[in-house]
Write an enzyme that holds these catalytic residues in place. Structure first.
Site, PDB file in Angstrom:
ATOM      1  N   LYS A  13       0.831  -1.217   0.000  1.00 52.18           N
ATOM      2  CA  LYS A  13       0.000   0.000   0.000  1.00 52.18           C
ATOM      3  C   LYS A  13       0.859   1.259   0.000  1.00 52.18           C
ATOM      4  O   LYS A  13       0.591   2.196  -0.745  1.00 52.18           O
ATOM      5  CB  LYS A  13      -0.926   0.030   1.226  1.00 52.18           C
ATOM      6  N   ARG A  88      -9.658   0.812   8.816  1.00 47.24           N
ATOM      7  CA  ARG A  88      -9.229  -0.547   9.124  1.00 47.24           C
ATOM      8  C   ARG A  88     -10.307  -1.326   9.870  1.00 47.24           C
ATOM      9  O   ARG A  88     -10.124  -2.496  10.172  1.00 47.24           O
ATOM     10  CB  ARG A  88      -7.973  -0.501   9.993  1.00 47.24           C
ATOM     11  N   ARG A 127      11.485  -6.276   4.941  1.00 47.36           N
ATOM     12  CA  ARG A 127      11.261  -4.848   4.683  1.00 47.36           C
ATOM     13  C   ARG A 127      12.153  -3.987   5.582  1.00 47.36           C
ATOM     14  O   ARG A 127      12.290  -4.234   6.770  1.00 47.36           O
ATOM     15  CB  ARG A 127       9.788  -4.504   4.955  1.00 47.36           C
ATOM     16  N   ARG A 154      11.152  -1.880  11.101  1.00 48.45           N
ATOM     17  CA  ARG A 154      10.101  -1.493  12.036  1.00 48.45           C
ATOM     18  C   ARG A 154       9.957  -2.581  13.093  1.00 48.45           C
ATOM     19  O   ARG A 154       9.969  -3.767  12.764  1.00 48.45           O
ATOM     20  CB  ARG A 154       8.763  -1.359  11.283  1.00 48.45           C
ATOM     21  N   ARG A 165      -0.574  -9.013  13.552  1.00 44.35           N
ATOM     22  CA  ARG A 165      -1.066  -7.989  12.609  1.00 44.35           C
ATOM     23  C   ARG A 165      -1.894  -8.645  11.501  1.00 44.35           C
ATOM     24  O   ARG A 165      -2.902  -8.097  11.066  1.00 44.35           O
ATOM     25  CB  ARG A 165       0.107  -7.211  12.005  1.00 44.35           C
TER      26      ARG A 165
HETATM   27  P1  AMP Z   1       0.710   0.607   9.086  1.00 42.69           P
HETATM   28  O1  AMP Z   1       1.951   1.410   8.890  1.00 42.69           O
HETATM   29  O2  AMP Z   1      -0.436   1.095   8.265  1.00 42.69           O
HETATM   30  O3  AMP Z   1       0.968  -0.877   8.928  1.00 42.69           O
HETATM   31  O4  AMP Z   1       0.260   0.837  10.607  1.00 42.69           O
HETATM   32  C1  AMP Z   1       1.117   0.504  11.684  1.00 42.69           C
HETATM   33  C2  AMP Z   1       0.298   0.371  12.963  1.00 42.69           C
HETATM   34  O5  AMP Z   1      -0.335   1.616  13.256  1.00 42.69           O
HETATM   35  C3  AMP Z   1      -0.819  -0.657  12.905  1.00 42.69           C
HETATM   36  O6  AMP Z   1      -0.386  -1.974  13.178  1.00 42.69           O
HETATM   37  C4  AMP Z   1      -1.745  -0.115  14.010  1.00 42.69           C
HETATM   38  O7  AMP Z   1      -1.242  -0.406  15.304  1.00 42.69           O
HETATM   39  C5  AMP Z   1      -1.630   1.391  13.806  1.00 42.69           C
HETATM   40  N1  AMP Z   1      -2.631   1.869  12.838  1.00 42.69           N
HETATM   41  C6  AMP Z   1      -2.396   2.408  11.607  1.00 42.69           C
HETATM   42  N2  AMP Z   1      -3.550   2.744  10.996  1.00 42.69           N
HETATM   43  C7  AMP Z   1      -4.535   2.401  11.865  1.00 42.69           C
HETATM   44  C8  AMP Z   1      -5.952   2.460  11.797  1.00 42.69           C
HETATM   45  N3  AMP Z   1      -6.602   2.943  10.728  1.00 42.69           N
HETATM   46  N4  AMP Z   1      -6.652   2.017  12.875  1.00 42.69           N
HETATM   47  C9  AMP Z   1      -6.032   1.544  13.969  1.00 42.69           C
HETATM   48  N5  AMP Z   1      -4.709   1.439  14.077  1.00 42.69           N
HETATM   49  C10 AMP Z   1      -3.952   1.856  13.039  1.00 42.69           C
END
Ligand code: AMP
Length: 226
Positions: A13, A88, A127, A154, A165
């Site tokens: 994404k 999400r 990654r 990360r 996740r």
């Molecule tokens: P990402 O970089 O999009 O994979 O997000 C990393 C982490 O941020 C996720 O595993 C969640 O803990 C938190 N996070 C990001 N976007 C959301 C969302 N829309 N709702 C809830 N938690 C989020």
């Protein structure tokens, strides 16, 4: 053009969002990036979000919905936006729809980037990211090819957190694919191809809009009210 990007963690994404931002000159709203910046700066938002993120859990809806609402009020989103990592949950999707309706806006297209779980696990374990410029690389990159800074992994890309996740994605986020299909906004792309090929498919879907039956993007004039 207002776009929602759906897909499991590691589906690509972030990479596709960057390409869309460059091609269509729209705002990139990544809730993950906003939350990571808040954690890094140890703001009250960051302090609240950190434990959820470290565990691979979702940050509470009320927190994330609030920050997306604020971000959508910024002027750069007037020319269009791409939501990367939001919504999400069903609650977030409904809140987004009503917020956009209040603003007289709507979603034109929801793009689901599909990748099999075993490939996701491999991708996430290799990654590596650049803190300085956000470049998304791999363990084999010696340094960031864009700015030369060091790359890092990360914490939530480490195996213990990745499993959770993916479970959270399947339970809370994957159902949104049906939600957007039901609203006739969904385009699905095969995310197992190279990033360039995935992007070409996305561009075809966006340029053809509703003129083709097998794609469901809307022209801005016929936005759905969800
Ligand atoms: P990402 O970089 O999009 O994979 O997000 C990393 C982490 O941020 C996720 O595993 C969640 O803990 C938190 N996070 C990001 N976007 C959301 C969302 N829309 N709702 C809830 N938690 C989020």
């Amino acid at each position: 053009m207002n776009i929602v990007l759906l897909g499991a963690p590691g589906a690509g994404k972030g990479t596709q969002a960057e390409k869309l931002v460059d091609a269509y000159d729209i705002a990139h709203i990544s809730t993950g990036n906003i939350l990571r910046a808040a954690v890094g700066a140890q703001t009250p938002l960051g302090l609240e979000a950190q434990s959820y993120m470290d565990a691979g859990e979702l940050v509470p809806d009320s927190v994330v919905i609030g920050l997306v609402k604020e971000r959508l009020e910024e002027e750069d989103t007037d020319k269009g936006f791409i939501l990367d990592g939001f919504p999400r949950t069903a609650t977030q999707a409904v809140a987004l729809a009503s917020e956009l309706e209040e603003m007289g806006r709507g979603i034109d297209c929801a793009i689901a980037v599909k990748v099999a779980p075993e490939i996701i696990v491999k991708r996430l374990s290799s990654r590596r990211l650049c803190k300085a410029c956000g470049y998304i690389g791999r363990v084999s990159d010696a340094a960031c090819p864009v700015c030369g800074d060091k790359l890092y992994q990360r914490d939530d890309d480490k195996p213990a957190t990745v499993k959770n996740r993916l479970e959270v994605y399947e339970k809370s986020t994957a159902p949104l694919i049906d939600y957007y299909r039901g609203a006739d906004l969904l385009v699905e792309v095969d995310g197992e191809q190279s990033p360039g090929v995935v992007f070409e498919q996305i561009q075809v879907a966006l340029s053809q809009g509703s003129r083709r039956k097998e794609t469901s993007c809307r022209d801005e004039s016929e936005r759905a009210v969800l």
